[in-house]
Write an enzyme that holds these catalytic residues in place. Structure first.
Site, PDB file in Angstrom:
ATOM      1  CB  SER A 104      -0.903   0.032   1.238  1.00  0.00           C
ATOM      2  OG  SER A 104      -1.571   1.274   1.343  1.00  0.00           O
ATOM      3  CE1 TYR A 114      -4.290  -2.186   4.660  1.00  0.00           C
ATOM      4  CE2 TYR A 114      -3.135  -0.135   4.184  1.00  0.00           C
ATOM      5  CZ  TYR A 114      -3.828  -1.251   3.750  1.00  0.00           C
ATOM      6  OH  TYR A 114      -4.052  -1.439   2.406  1.00  0.00           O
TER       7      TYR A 114
END
Length: 254
Positions: free
Chosen positions: A145, A160
């Site tokens: 990401s 995350y």
């Protein structure tokens, strides 16, 4: 080495109707790949596989597996080995978000995110890599990401971002170890993509807000990521490995 005429790609996290995994499985099946579908729910995984086989005329099997459990992963891959053509590629897409502020992150939340987003990628990759090494050909693509590179700043926060940074490190190291077997390992780093992992369907106002940080005039779609995965698992991309491809509308540069 050339790919076999009949080849299979395993796609994890491929059940959610609006998810990158589901779209990727369809995108690859449409282009002739046989598909192994892995998701937590077995019945849903089987149903998606049946839909792919019917719609695109490919071979497809679904198996319910928890990517955090190596035994569960092993059972799924063993099923695909027995029922599908040679496994050539893996797309590790299963993942979870975590919008919890850092000072509120509990040990259980940290473990939940790390176990799925990082341990899960390792568990599936290692099991599939044994097949790829035996055949001396293969492609692995992991989903990281832009949050890993920018330290958050989209929807999810620290657990995350840390887990997705770990995916980049895992990708590079495994690429180094498996290169001699004609196996490439790469990561894709998506920016804002209109999926439920962004907290649900994005409103037009939220899309406009996110677009202000991009160099493009729109946020991403699952098709953008599926196309990048298709490129990286291709027979012609065997000289690309250990890389992180940003598919983020220019967010990392902003």
């Amino acid at each position: 080495m050339d790919f076999p005429t009949e080849r299979t790609v395993i796609v994890t996290g491929a059940v959610s109707p609006r998810g990158i995994g589901r779209y990727t499985a369809s995108y690859l099946a449409e282009r002739g790949w046989n598909i192994g579908v892995i998701d937590v729910d077995h019945d849903s995984s089987v149903a998606v596989a049946e839909e792919l086989a019917t719609t695109y005329g490919v071979k497809a099997l679904g198996y319910g597996a928890n990517v955090t459990d190596p035994e569960s992963v092993d059972a799924a891959i063993t099923s695909f080995e027995a029922g599908l053509p040679q496994i050539v590629a893996l797309a590790n897409i299963a993942g979870v978000s975590s919008p919890v502020p850092y000072l509120e992150v509990t040990p259980s939340e940290w473990s939940r995110v790390m176990s799925i987003n990082l341990d899960g990628v390792h568990n599936v990759s290692q099991r599939v890599a044994r097949i790829l090494v035996a055949n001396r050909i293969g492609r692995i693509v992991n989903i990281s990401s832009v949050s890993a590179q920018r330290g958050g700043g989209t929807f999810s926060k620290t657990p995350y971002s840390a887990s997705k940074a770990g995916v980049i490190g895992l990708t590079r190291s495994v690429a180094r170890e498996l290169g001699e077997f004609n196996i490439t390992v790469n990561a894709i780093s998506p920016g804002p993509i209109d999926t439920d992992i962004m907290g649900g369907t994005l409103s037009d106002a939220r899309k406009d807000e996110l677009t202000q940080d991009l160099l493009t005039s729109r946020i991403g779609t699952p098709r953008d990521i599926a196309a990048a995965i298709h490129f990286l698992i291709g027979e012609e991309t065997g000289y690309i490995t250990g890389q992180t491809l940003n598919v983020d509308g220019g967010l990392y540069l902003h």
